[in-house]
Design a protein around this motif. Structure first.
Motif, PDB file in Angstrom:
ATOM      1  N   TYR A 126      -2.473  -5.037   8.358  1.00 16.06           N
ATOM      2  CA  TYR A 126      -1.903  -5.415   7.067  1.00 16.06           C
ATOM      3  C   TYR A 126      -1.960  -6.923   6.845  1.00 16.06           C
ATOM      4  N   TYR A 157       5.121  -1.585   2.429  1.00 17.84           N
ATOM      5  CA  TYR A 157       5.626  -2.423   1.345  1.00 17.84           C
ATOM      6  C   TYR A 157       5.994  -3.792   1.907  1.00 17.84           C
ATOM      7  N   ASP A 179       0.856  -1.183   0.000  1.00 19.01           N
ATOM      8  CA  ASP A 179       0.000   0.000   0.000  1.00 19.01           C
ATOM      9  C   ASP A 179       0.894   1.235   0.000  1.00 19.01           C
ATOM     10  N   SER A 180       1.111   1.812  -1.179  1.00 12.58           N
ATOM     11  CA  SER A 180       2.004   2.966  -1.288  1.00 12.58           C
ATOM     12  C   SER A 180       1.439   4.179  -0.556  1.00 12.58           C
ATOM     13  N   ALA A 181       0.114   4.305  -0.508  1.00 12.54           N
ATOM     14  CA  ALA A 181      -0.502   5.438   0.192  1.00 12.54           C
ATOM     15  C   ALA A 181      -0.183   5.409   1.680  1.00 12.54           C
ATOM     16  N   GLU A 182      -0.046   4.190   2.219  1.00 10.54           N
ATOM     17  CA  GLU A 182       0.274   4.028   3.639  1.00 10.54           C
ATOM     18  C   GLU A 182       1.772   3.806   3.863  1.00 10.54           C
ATOM     19  N   ASN A 183       2.541   3.900   2.780  1.00 10.27           N
ATOM     20  CA  ASN A 183       3.983   3.639   2.834  1.00 10.27           C
ATOM     21  C   ASN A 183       4.277   2.259   3.420  1.00 10.27           C
TER      22      ASN A 183
END
Length: 328
Positions: A186, A150, A144-148
């Protein structure tokens, strides 16, 4: 017609008929091989300690010892048709395993994609090319790139056996429990993604056998398994996904934490064929174990315990599944 020509035309047909007459038998293994890094520094990941000059003094000799130990364990397992891995760095280590180790005569090939995990570790699959023909593969992103955030992708590999059966593998390495509630969110997301993927694949390919396997960093009663995967404490969820390993199924496990064995590695099966028997095994061997100092029993022998080089292979033990047409 010339006899030699006639035989050349008939032999492929005979071999094909023979393959279909023989009972189908397919073996699958899963193993988190813990930090299976190459010896080079990669500025894009956090593996600098796994280099000859790094804190772990990860030399070519130590890499070769781990590579060959993994290979010999696979040989001891009678060369499974497919082996899924977690914590593999790249294609180089897979090529070394398949071509530069005692496995080199077994005809293994590999499937791997780089994932955005900050440590640079991924899932990968090796397979015996005469026993499994890969027809498709792809990574499934759960970052989730929005939540940083990976993490490791889910690796999807589809293929066909010599008998014409379709098998679809989904390889997992879920986020660890480090991070508390945030990590749980996550891990739940990855679990629901896996569940939805399995059910969508089953709808699209109802006759295919779908096997999800991996290091889930979660036991059978963890919310990610019980709720995210939809088991609710049962071995089979409403969509027909069978949990092949759980803490309830055995007094031992694939991983030992604070003196307690448990299964955080798992296999989830949709038996679309269906196979008549599915035999599951946990691989406990002297090669993989060390005496537990200060307590009774043994534990997985790691490559490193902290900064100390122990010379083992992993903190996880392998799982094995035997699919067969016979009732035994």
């Amino acid at each position: 017609m010339h006899t030699t020509l006639l035989m050349s035309l008939l032999l492929p047909v005979a071999h094909s008929l023979l393959a279909h007459e023989q009972p189908a038998h397919f073996t699958v293994a899963w193993w988190n091989v813990e930090n299976f890094f190459d010896i080079r520094d990669d500025i894009n990941t956090d593996d600098e300690e796994f280099t000859p000059d790094g804190d772990r003094h990860w030399t070519r000799r130590r890499f070769n010892a781990k590579r060959d130990g993994i290979a010999r364990t696979i040989i001891d397992m009678d060369l499974p048709d497919v082996v899924g891995f977690a914590e593999v760095e790249n294609k180089w280590v897979l090529r070394e395993l398949c071509e530069g180790s005692p496995l080199h005569r077994a005809g293994y090939r590999y499937v791997h994609y780089d994932s955005p995990d900050h440590r640079g570790i991924d899932c990968a699959l090796i397979y015996r090319k005469e026993r499994f023909r890969v027809t498709a593969s792809s990574p499934i992103s759960v970052s989730d790139s929005a939540e940083n955030f990976y993490t490791r992708d889910i690796l999807r590999v589809e293929g066909v056996t010599p008998q014409g059966d379709t098998l679809i593998f989904l390889l997992n390495h879920w986020p660890s429990k480090r991070g508390g509630d945030e990590a749980e969110v996550y891990r739940m997301k990855v679990a629901t993604t896996l569940r939805d993927t399995m059910n969508a694949l089953h709808t699209a390919h109802p006759d295919a056998t779908i096997l999800a396997m991996g290091d889930m960093n979660a036991t059978a009663d963890d919310p990610a398994i019980a709720e995210g995967m939809g088991f609710g404490g049962e071995y089979t969820n409403p969509e027909g996904v069978e949990n092949l390993f759980s803490r309830k199924a055995s007094s031992k496990g694939s991983y030992k934490y604070q003196g307690q064995w448990d299964f955080i590695d798992a296999m989830f099966l949709i038996n679309g064929r269906p196979w008549k028997s599915c035999v599951t095994r946990l691989i406990h061997s002297d090669r993989l174990l060390a005496d537990e100092k200060g307590s009774v029993g043994r534990r997985p022998k790691r490559t490193y315990r902290g900064a100390h080089y122990e010379g083992g292979l992993s903190d996880h033990l392998p799982l094995m599944l035997i699919l067969s047409d016979s009732e035994s």
